[in-house]
Scaffold this motif. Structure first.
Motif, mmCIF file in Angstrom:
data_model
loop_
_atom_site.group_PDB
_atom_site.id
_atom_site.type_symbol
_atom_site.label_atom_id
_atom_site.label_comp_id
_atom_site.label_asym_id
_atom_site.label_seq_id
_atom_site.Cartn_x
_atom_site.Cartn_y
_atom_site.Cartn_z
ATOM 1 N N ASP A 67 0.805 -1.221 0.000
ATOM 2 C CA ASP A 67 0.000 0.000 0.000
ATOM 3 C C ASP A 67 0.840 1.274 0.000
ATOM 4 O O ASP A 67 0.384 2.325 0.437
ATOM 5 C CB ASP A 67 -0.961 0.025 1.199
ATOM 6 C CG ASP A 67 -1.908 -1.148 1.195
ATOM 7 O OD1 ASP A 67 -2.302 -1.569 0.096
ATOM 8 O OD2 ASP A 67 -2.251 -1.644 2.274
ATOM 9 N N THR A 110 -0.911 0.838 -15.801
ATOM 10 C CA THR A 110 -0.887 -0.093 -14.675
ATOM 11 C C THR A 110 -0.910 0.657 -13.348
ATOM 12 O O THR A 110 -1.687 0.327 -12.448
ATOM 13 C CB THR A 110 0.365 -0.989 -14.747
ATOM 14 O OG1 THR A 110 0.381 -1.667 -15.987
ATOM 15 C CG2 THR A 110 0.378 -1.986 -13.613
ATOM 16 N N VAL A 119 -6.592 4.019 -9.023
ATOM 17 C CA VAL A 119 -8.056 4.125 -9.116
ATOM 18 C C VAL A 119 -8.714 3.231 -8.069
ATOM 19 O O VAL A 119 -9.724 3.601 -7.470
ATOM 20 C CB VAL A 119 -8.532 3.782 -10.547
ATOM 21 C CG1 VAL A 119 -10.024 3.531 -10.586
ATOM 22 C CG2 VAL A 119 -8.148 4.894 -11.495
ATOM 23 N N LYS A 120 -8.145 2.070 -7.802
ATOM 24 C CA LYS A 120 -8.689 1.180 -6.768
ATOM 25 C C LYS A 120 -8.634 1.852 -5.399
ATOM 26 O O LYS A 120 -9.585 1.782 -4.622
ATOM 27 C CB LYS A 120 -7.913 -0.136 -6.729
ATOM 28 C CG LYS A 120 -8.115 -0.998 -7.942
ATOM 29 C CD LYS A 120 -7.253 -2.235 -7.879
ATOM 30 C CE LYS A 120 -7.308 -3.002 -9.177
ATOM 31 N NZ LYS A 120 -6.396 -4.156 -9.185
ATOM 32 N N TYR A 121 -7.521 2.495 -5.089
ATOM 33 C CA TYR A 121 -7.407 3.192 -3.799
ATOM 34 C C TYR A 121 -8.267 4.449 -3.764
ATOM 35 O O TYR A 121 -8.812 4.799 -2.728
ATOM 36 C CB TYR A 121 -5.950 3.561 -3.507
ATOM 37 C CG TYR A 121 -5.116 2.389 -3.067
ATOM 38 C CD1 TYR A 121 -5.122 1.985 -1.741
ATOM 39 C CD2 TYR A 121 -4.326 1.692 -3.966
ATOM 40 C CE1 TYR A 121 -4.370 0.904 -1.330
ATOM 41 C CE2 TYR A 121 -3.580 0.622 -3.567
ATOM 42 C CZ TYR A 121 -3.597 0.227 -2.250
ATOM 43 O OH TYR A 121 -2.852 -0.842 -1.844
ATOM 44 N N GLU A 122 -8.420 5.091 -4.894
ATOM 45 C CA GLU A 122 -9.233 6.301 -4.966
ATOM 46 C C GLU A 122 -10.708 5.975 -4.739
ATOM 47 O O GLU A 122 -11.421 6.743 -4.110
ATOM 48 C CB GLU A 122 -9.041 6.957 -6.335
ATOM 49 C CG GLU A 122 -9.683 8.309 -6.474
ATOM 50 C CD GLU A 122 -9.421 8.917 -7.832
ATOM 51 O OE1 GLU A 122 -9.521 10.138 -7.929
ATOM 52 O OE2 GLU A 122 -9.116 8.172 -8.802
ATOM 53 N N SER A 123 -11.169 4.830 -5.219
ATOM 54 C CA SER A 123 -12.571 4.454 -5.037
ATOM 55 C C SER A 123 -12.891 4.102 -3.582
ATOM 56 O O SER A 123 -14.037 4.163 -3.166
ATOM 57 C CB SER A 123 -12.903 3.275 -5.941
ATOM 58 O OG SER A 123 -12.166 2.131 -5.568
ATOM 59 N N LYS A 124 -11.870 3.770 -2.789
ATOM 60 C CA LYS A 124 -12.082 3.447 -1.378
ATOM 61 C C LYS A 124 -12.314 4.700 -0.535
ATOM 62 O O LYS A 124 -12.811 4.608 0.574
ATOM 63 C CB LYS A 124 -10.887 2.677 -0.822
ATOM 64 C CG LYS A 124 -10.756 1.291 -1.409
ATOM 65 C CD LYS A 124 -9.559 0.586 -0.817
ATOM 66 C CE LYS A 124 -9.381 -0.784 -1.457
ATOM 67 N NZ LYS A 124 -8.181 -1.467 -0.927
ATOM 68 N N GLU A 163 -1.937 3.732 -12.888
ATOM 69 C CA GLU A 163 -3.211 4.446 -12.777
ATOM 70 C C GLU A 163 -4.336 3.513 -12.350
ATOM 71 O O GLU A 163 -5.192 3.884 -11.539
ATOM 72 C CB GLU A 163 -3.546 5.117 -14.101
ATOM 73 C CG GLU A 163 -4.688 6.095 -13.992
ATOM 74 C CD GLU A 163 -4.869 6.916 -15.254
ATOM 75 O OE1 GLU A 163 -5.398 8.018 -15.139
ATOM 76 O OE2 GLU A 163 -4.488 6.445 -16.340
ATOM 77 N N ASP A 164 -4.352 2.280 -12.845
ATOM 78 C CA ASP A 164 -5.368 1.305 -12.438
ATOM 79 C C ASP A 164 -5.274 0.996 -10.943
ATOM 80 O O ASP A 164 -6.295 0.878 -10.257
ATOM 81 C CB ASP A 164 -5.235 0.019 -13.245
ATOM 82 C CG ASP A 164 -5.633 0.193 -14.701
ATOM 83 O OD1 ASP A 164 -6.321 1.184 -15.009
ATOM 84 O OD2 ASP A 164 -5.238 -0.657 -15.524
ATOM 85 N N ILE A 165 -4.055 0.865 -10.440
ATOM 86 C CA ILE A 165 -3.873 0.604 -9.011
ATOM 87 C C ILE A 165 -4.342 1.789 -8.186
ATOM 88 O O ILE A 165 -5.019 1.630 -7.159
ATOM 89 C CB ILE A 165 -2.395 0.267 -8.721
ATOM 90 C CG1 ILE A 165 -2.040 -1.069 -9.370
ATOM 91 C CG2 ILE A 165 -2.116 0.237 -7.227
ATOM 92 C CD1 ILE A 165 -0.559 -1.390 -9.368
ATOM 93 N N LYS A 199 -3.029 4.382 1.435
ATOM 94 C CA LYS A 199 -4.192 4.299 2.340
ATOM 95 C C LYS A 199 -4.650 5.682 2.783
ATOM 96 O O LYS A 199 -5.804 5.858 3.146
ATOM 97 C CB LYS A 199 -3.852 3.451 3.562
ATOM 98 C CG LYS A 199 -3.704 1.982 3.257
ATOM 99 C CD LYS A 199 -3.415 1.212 4.521
ATOM 100 C CE LYS A 199 -3.261 -0.254 4.230
ATOM 101 N NZ LYS A 199 -2.942 -1.028 5.434
#
Length: 109
Positions: free
Chosen positions: A46, A97, A103-108, A99-101, A61
């Motif tokens: 993270d 790659t 985006v996952k943290y941004e959606s949280k 940016e995709d990672i 995080k």
């Protein structure tokens, strides 16, 4: 690099100052050559980190928002300094790659 090394092959008294300038030029070229051959960013546990002499890190995080522009991404947090990911230094696939990672943290949040 050939320019810098050629000063050592030419034996001339007037070239002494140029020979001294050629040494840092050759060293800088070698450093930049090997710097371009490795990864610039790592994502572990993270945390996204830069690789190099003055490495920085950003805990994903604590991500509040991501500012996107033509030059890349700027990760913003309340507790940490802003972290820049420069698009121009990465290949298109590596940038997507990362940016995709993110985006996952941004959606949280």
């Amino acid at each position: 690099m050939a320019f810098g090394l050629s000063f050592f092959l030419i034996d001339n008294q007037k070239n002494q100052t140029l020979q001294l300038l050629a040494i840092p030029m050759v060293l800088f070229y070698l450093y930049s050559y090997f710097l371009d051959k490795r990864n610039l960013y790592k994502i572990e546990d993270d945390t996204i980190k830069t690789v190099g002499l003055f490495a920085k890190s950003f805990n994903l995080k604590e991500l509040n928002r991501v500012n996107r522009n033509d030059f890349g991404l700027k990760l913003v947090s309340d507790n940490q300094n802003d972290f820049l990911i420069d698009r121009r230094l990465l290949s298109i696939q590596d940038f997507k790659t990362i940016e995709d990672i993110i985006v996952k943290y941004e959606s949280k949040t």
